[in-house]
Design an enzyme around this catalytic site. Structure first.
Site, short mmCIF file in Angstrom:
data_model
loop_
_atom_site.label_atom_id
_atom_site.label_comp_id
_atom_site.label_asym_id
_atom_site.label_seq_id
_atom_site.Cartn_x
_atom_site.Cartn_y
_atom_site.Cartn_z
N GLU A 23 -17.21 -8.50 -48.18
CA GLU A 23 -18.69 -8.48 -48.20
C GLU A 23 -19.06 -8.87 -49.66
OE1 GLU A 23 -20.19 -4.44 -47.79
OE2 GLU A 23 -19.23 -4.22 -45.89
N HIS A 81 -26.77 -6.97 -50.22
CA HIS A 81 -25.34 -7.14 -49.77
C HIS A 81 -25.13 -7.53 -48.18
CE1 HIS A 81 -25.54 -2.99 -47.93
NE2 HIS A 81 -24.41 -3.04 -47.42
N HIS A 83 -22.79 -7.12 -44.81
CA HIS A 83 -21.88 -6.36 -44.04
C HIS A 83 -21.78 -6.74 -42.41
CE1 HIS A 83 -24.72 -2.62 -43.60
NE2 HIS A 83 -24.93 -3.63 -42.53
N ASP A 93 -23.81 3.03 -47.74
CA ASP A 93 -24.99 2.40 -48.43
C ASP A 93 -25.86 3.43 -48.84
OD1 ASP A 93 -23.79 -0.16 -47.84
OD2 ASP A 93 -24.98 -0.39 -46.15
ZN ZN Z 1 -23.59 -1.90 -46.10
#
Ligand code: ZN
Length: 129
Positions: A23, A81, A83, A93
């Site tokens: 990530e 971010h 993912h 999160d």
């Molecule tokens: Zn995430």
């Protein structure tokens, strides 16, 4: 509330995310208006502690991002971010959002789709400029 961000900034993250085995994350630096969040630029954090399903932003990156933003009369308005899942906050999160209130821009590293949320889990409209 809207998040205004340069199309090119999003595209750069997407290009990196689809190739990255882990990530990616960083800060959205800009201006908080009464209605809009305006992203001036992206501060990319060092991904060396990240995995394919998690990310960490190192204290050093946080410090440097704050210092850099302040020197330009800007502020950290949020976090981004990537993912490998739909662009919605995972349970992890949501924990992070409590610690880091503000805009969370989430990018699906499989499809490049993105969405933004605040710590109250309200969806924020993303407009590319
Ligand atoms: Zn995430």
């Amino acid at each position: 509330m809207r998040l205004l961000i340069k199309k090119n900034d999003i595209e750069k993250i997407v290009r990196k995310a689809v190739k990255s085995p882990v990530e990616l994350a960083g800060f959205l630096i800009g201006i908080k208006g009464s209605e809009d969040f305006i992203v001036k630029y992206i501060y990319n954090a060092d991904p060396s502690d990240n995995t394919n399903v998690s990310f960490k932003i190192k204290p050093n990156d946080t410090y440097n991002a704050i210092k850099q933003a302040e020197s330009e009369n800007l502020e950290i308005i949020g976090v981004y971010h990537t993912h490998p899942a739909p662009p919605e906050p995972s349970s992890k999160d949501r924990e992070g959002m409590k610690a880091w209130p503000g805009v969370w821009l989430i990018i699906d590293s499989r499809t490049g789709r993105y969405g933004a949320w605040n710590e109250k889990l309200e969806k924020i409209v993303v407009e590319t400029i």
